[in-house]
Design a protein around this motif. Structure first.
Motif, PDB file in Angstrom:
ATOM      1  N   TRP A  79     -10.683  13.001 112.780  1.00 57.81           N
ATOM      2  CA  TRP A  79     -11.013  11.605 112.471  1.00 57.81           C
ATOM      3  C   TRP A  79     -10.442  10.661 113.529  1.00 57.81           C
ATOM      4  O   TRP A  79     -11.131   9.746 113.993  1.00 57.81           O
ATOM      5  N   ASP A  82     -12.599  10.834 116.691  1.00 51.75           N
ATOM      6  CA  ASP A  82     -13.922  10.217 116.564  1.00 51.75           C
ATOM      7  C   ASP A  82     -13.860   8.702 116.414  1.00 51.75           C
ATOM      8  O   ASP A  82     -14.718   7.986 116.928  1.00 51.75           O
ATOM      9  N   ARG A  83     -12.806   8.214 115.738  1.00 51.44           N
ATOM     10  CA  ARG A  83     -12.807   6.802 115.358  1.00 51.44           C
ATOM     11  C   ARG A  83     -11.813   5.931 116.111  1.00 51.44           C
ATOM     12  O   ARG A  83     -11.972   4.711 116.137  1.00 51.44           O
ATOM     13  N   PRO A 220     -13.713   6.867 121.771  1.00 55.52           N
ATOM     14  CA  PRO A 220     -14.125   7.447 120.491  1.00 55.52           C
ATOM     15  C   PRO A 220     -15.648   7.423 120.339  1.00 55.52           C
ATOM     16  O   PRO A 220     -16.313   6.497 120.831  1.00 55.52           O
ATOM     17  N   ASP A 222     -17.336   7.124 117.529  1.00 58.62           N
ATOM     18  CA  ASP A 222     -17.738   6.165 116.495  1.00 58.62           C
ATOM     19  C   ASP A 222     -16.560   5.245 116.206  1.00 58.62           C
ATOM     20  O   ASP A 222     -15.907   5.359 115.170  1.00 58.62           O
ATOM     21  N   ILE A 224     -13.938   2.669 115.054  1.00 60.71           N
ATOM     22  CA  ILE A 224     -13.848   1.973 113.775  1.00 60.71           C
ATOM     23  C   ILE A 224     -13.558   0.494 113.994  1.00 60.71           C
ATOM     24  O   ILE A 224     -12.839   0.109 114.926  1.00 60.71           O
TER      25      ILE A 224
END
Length: 499
Positions: A79, A82-83, A220, A222, A224
């Protein structure tokens, strides 16, 4: 960029970046498997022998729950990559934490250093492990035929580091072959070698990464935003408060000890995948067909958890058997109990080419559930095999041939060839679109759950219970595998067109 990828053949016909990741992961596995090879002995050896003098049963439970935590932490690492940080930064931070974890163990500060090390290595491995593999995939453009060969080379690097470490690290702990520490084992020297291995991995990753890894890995996938971050922070705070309250209550009742902490982690490791399954089965984002596939995956998940509980026992129960029940020499060749840890990666390297050929050449090969069923039976037989020395000799008090352990590892690695790569493949196929990445996390949670259960049942292993222990646990795996054979058609039907 894609054209540059296809033209880069600097590393044995593969992109030069593969060399960077190959050696990074090789050194990381060297450090982890080297540490793991001697950690159990360090915990329960008497203080005068260089250990911590921990109760043997507690030490075995700590080893198992340690492995469980490593796979739990991978969810957070994926996580964050990715974020928040991107893969390259996440991997580097993970490597630094792992190195400091080994450094903590290399210092003579007893139990506080042990627990600090576990926390650092669990966090670091969770950041590094899932993201290095993702970076390997990013080296290739879509449709590049070199991809499978590249991953095969990468996996070879993993197992190379894991195979060498159980010889090198115990060698360092034993005085580098010169008996530098007298009769006492200097475990801290061994842990220092593991730290040095991770340092080399980090150095190579930092220097080569700037030249040969994709710039996309710096960001990242995606990222956040603030609105998305708020609920994450809220739930994280809630989780921390809940754990703190539970620990506080245990402390108030005078029950805050390592056994109850292990029990708490076991509950979390088993409950988390259950929550995930319930969430996926009840999500409006999951279609009817996808829901059927998730139901099929539940039986595969349980099988994988049982399998990993047996396979991962190599550093726990089989390590105890190696230390206490095995003749540690063949003729004039003497070796350490920790050296047996090399058998896992060694047999993987030897068996992988055969199974790659088998699955390529076998036209009407069994379905994934059938392969799992066969793997469960074979994994159970690897444990039942270990009951034979006690049965044959009529006692579990003496020492037996090292070839019993060699045979057990060989059998269980055949089972791994039927379950591990097949499981990874079928996990991606059965994943609902809305839960693609979470479903891959489920595969790692099967390992975590299996080792968490191990942390509880390993308490029942001793020389007196050896035969029953191996027969019962091996029997559970065999019976589950046989039941799966009868359910293969039903499970395959639930997979809705997935082979």
């Amino acid at each position: 960029m894609d054209q540059q990828k296809s033209m880069d053949t600097a590393f044995f016909g593969q992109p030069r970046g593969l060399s960077t990741l190959f050696f990074t992961e090789m050194w990381e596995r060297f450090s982890y498997y080297g540490m793991r090879a001697i950690l159990l002995f360090y915990m329960f050896y008497a203080v005068e022998k260089g250990g911590l003098g921990m109760d043997e049963t507690t030490a075995a439970s700590v080893m198992s729950i340690y492995g469980s935590l490593v796979y739990l932490s991978g969810i957070v690492g994926g996580w964050l990559s990715d974020r928040v940080w991107g893969t390259r930064k996440t991997v580097f931070i993970g490597g630094v934490l792992i190195m400091f974890g080994h450094i903590a163990l290399s210092l003579p500060f007893g139990l506080p250093a042990l627990y600090a090390s576990i926390a650092l290595i669990v966090a670091g491995t969770g950041l590094l492990k899932p993201n290095v593999s993702d970076m390997v995939g990013s080296l290739y453009e879509e449709g590049d035929k070199r991809r499978d060969a590249g991953f095969s080379m990468f996996v070879f690097g993993i197992n190379l580091g894991a195979a060498v470490a159980p010889w090198a690290v115990p060698w360092a702990a034993g005085g580098f072959g010169f008996h530098l520490f007298g009769s006492e084992t200097n475990f801290h020297a061994g842990f220092s070698l593991a730290a040095i291995g991770m340092f080399f991995g980090l150095l190579q990753y930092w220097l080569d990464g700037k030249k040969y890894l994709s710039k996309d890995s710096l960001y990242p996938n995606d990222p956040i935003d603030r609105d998305g971050l708020k609920p994450i922070i809220t739930w994280t705070v809630v989780a921390v408060i809940v754990v703190a309250v539970i620990l506080g209550l245990l402390a108030a009742m005078g029950q805050l000890n390592i056994t109850n902490v292990i029990n708490l982690i076991t509950v979390i490791a088993i409950a988390l995948p259950i929550v995930y399954f319930i969430m996926m089965l009840n999500s409006a984002k999951v279609t009817k067909v996808e829901r059927s596939r998730v139901k099929a995956y539940i039986s595969l998940f349980i099988a994988a958890a049982i399998f990993w509980g047996i396979e991962e026992s190599g550093s726990v129960v089989l390590a105890l058997f190696a230390e206490q029940r095995t003749i540690l020499h063949i003729g004039s060749w003497h070796f350490a109990a920790a050296n047996f840890q090399t058998l896992n990666p060694l047999f993987i390297m030897l068996l992988t080419p055969f199974f790659v050929w088998l699955w390529s050449a076998w036209k009407n090969q069994p379905s994934a559930p059938a392969k799992f069923a066969a793997g469960m039976v074979i994994a159970g037989l690897s444990y039942m095999w270990m009951a034979l020395p006690g049965i044959i000799h009529g006692t579990t008090s003496g020492r037996v041939s090292p070839f019993w352990l060699v045979g057990s590892w060989f059998i269980v690695e055949i089972a791994e060839m039927l379950i591990s790569p097949i499981g990874l493949s079928v996990t991606t196929k059965l994943a609902p679109k809305a839960f693609q990445s979470q479903m891959m996390s489920m595969w790692f949670l099967a390992n975590s759950a299996g080792q968490a259960v191990n942390a509880q049942i390993v308490k029942y292993y001793s020389a007196d219970t050896e035969i029953q222990y191996f027969l019962i646990i091996g029997g559970v795996s065999v019976v589950f595998g046989i039941v799966m054979f009868f359910l293969v058609k039903k499970i395959h039907a639930l997979m809705e067109g997935i082979d």
